[in-house]
Design an enzyme around this catalytic site. Structure first.
Site, PDB file in Angstrom:
ATOM      1  N   ASN A 103       0.792  -1.227   0.000  1.00 17.08           N
ATOM      2  CA  ASN A 103       0.000   0.000   0.000  1.00 17.08           C
ATOM      3  C   ASN A 103       0.826   1.280   0.000  1.00 17.08           C
ATOM      4  OD1 ASN A 103      -1.541  -2.077   2.178  1.00 17.08           O
ATOM      5  ND2 ASN A 103      -2.612  -1.531   0.301  1.00 17.08           N
ATOM      6  N   VAL A 110       1.015   6.897  -0.511  1.00 17.82           N
ATOM      7  CA  VAL A 110       0.328   6.004   0.411  1.00 17.82           C
ATOM      8  C   VAL A 110      -1.094   5.753  -0.071  1.00 17.82           C
ATOM      9  CG1 VAL A 110      -0.442   5.715   2.806  1.00 17.82           C
ATOM     10  CG2 VAL A 110       1.678   6.951   2.326  1.00 17.82           C
ATOM     11  N   CYS A 111      -1.477   4.484  -0.111  1.00 10.83           N
ATOM     12  CA  CYS A 111      -2.832   4.105  -0.493  1.00 10.83           C
ATOM     13  C   CYS A 111      -3.634   3.850   0.778  1.00 10.83           C
ATOM     14  CB  CYS A 111      -2.809   2.860  -1.380  1.00 10.83           C
ATOM     15  SG  CYS A 111      -4.432   2.413  -1.974  1.00 10.83           S
ATOM     16  N   LEU A 112      -4.301   4.886   1.248  1.00  9.82           N
ATOM     17  CA  LEU A 112      -5.154   4.797   2.429  1.00  9.82           C
ATOM     18  C   LEU A 112      -6.446   5.510   2.069  1.00  9.82           C
ATOM     19  CD1 LEU A 112      -5.315   3.938   5.436  1.00  9.82           C
ATOM     20  CD2 LEU A 112      -4.387   6.178   6.017  1.00  9.82           C
TER      21      LEU A 112
END
EC number: 2.3.2.34
Length: 183
Positions: A103, A110-112
């Site tokens: 992620n 950042v993949c959030l």
């Protein structure tokens, strides 16, 4: 009525007294909200916030040192840049530590979900910190930025764990070199 007038007069005098020392800038909505968020922080023991300039609350670093999971013993630094649109717009968060993670890509993006489509103004800096910490405890291969790491996690958890350990010790995964990030 007289009391109200005297309060207004007192406030005016305080403002003019402050004005003689230099022009006092009014805090923006973003600055007021970030001040509130920082004051109400409830950091887990694995996280710490660093301000390079204590007068600038809109730019700071978060250090996460997971104490369990694949990334136990690592030290990961994130930069936060809070824009003037905060809290209506999420802060920009980048991972400054190169990490082998499904992620987080190699550029630090950042993949959030709460930093993108699921952001709501009621969310706080604390919400983001807990979300980032959760990414280290439970990497999500279903929504990857680093597709290669996600595939390895899905297909061979043991190899994924070995790759994480090698990257945190400082070493190559394929042709990519990772700096040591163990505490």
């Amino acid at each position: 009525m007289i009391k109200l007038f005297s309060l207004k007069q007192q406030k005016k005098e305080e403002e003019s007294a402050g004005g003689t020392k230099g022009s006092s800038k009014k805090a923006s909505a973003a600055q007021l909200r970030i001040q509130k968020d920082i004051n109400e922080l409830n950091l887990p023991k694995t996280c710490e916030i660093e301000f390079s300039d204590h007068d600038d609350l809109l730019n700071f670093k978060l250090v996460i040192c997971p104490d369990e999971g694949f990334y136990k013993g690592g030290k990961f630094v994130f930069s936060f840049k809070v824009g003037q649109g905060y809290p209506h717009d999420p802060p920009k968060v980048k991972c400054e530590t190169m990490v082998y993670h499904p992620n987080i890509d190699l550029e630090g993006n950042v993949c959030l979900n709460i930093l993108r489509e699921d952001w709501k103004p009621v969310l706080t800096i604390n919400s983001i910190i807990y979300g980032l910490q959760y990414l280290f405890l439970e990497p999500n291969p279903e929504d990857p930025l680093n597709k290669e790491a996600a595939e390895v996690l899905q297909n061979n958890r043991r190899l994924f764990e070995q790759n994480v350990q090698r990257s945190m010790r400082g070493g190559y995964i394929g042709s990519t070199y990772f700096e040591r990030c163990l505490k």
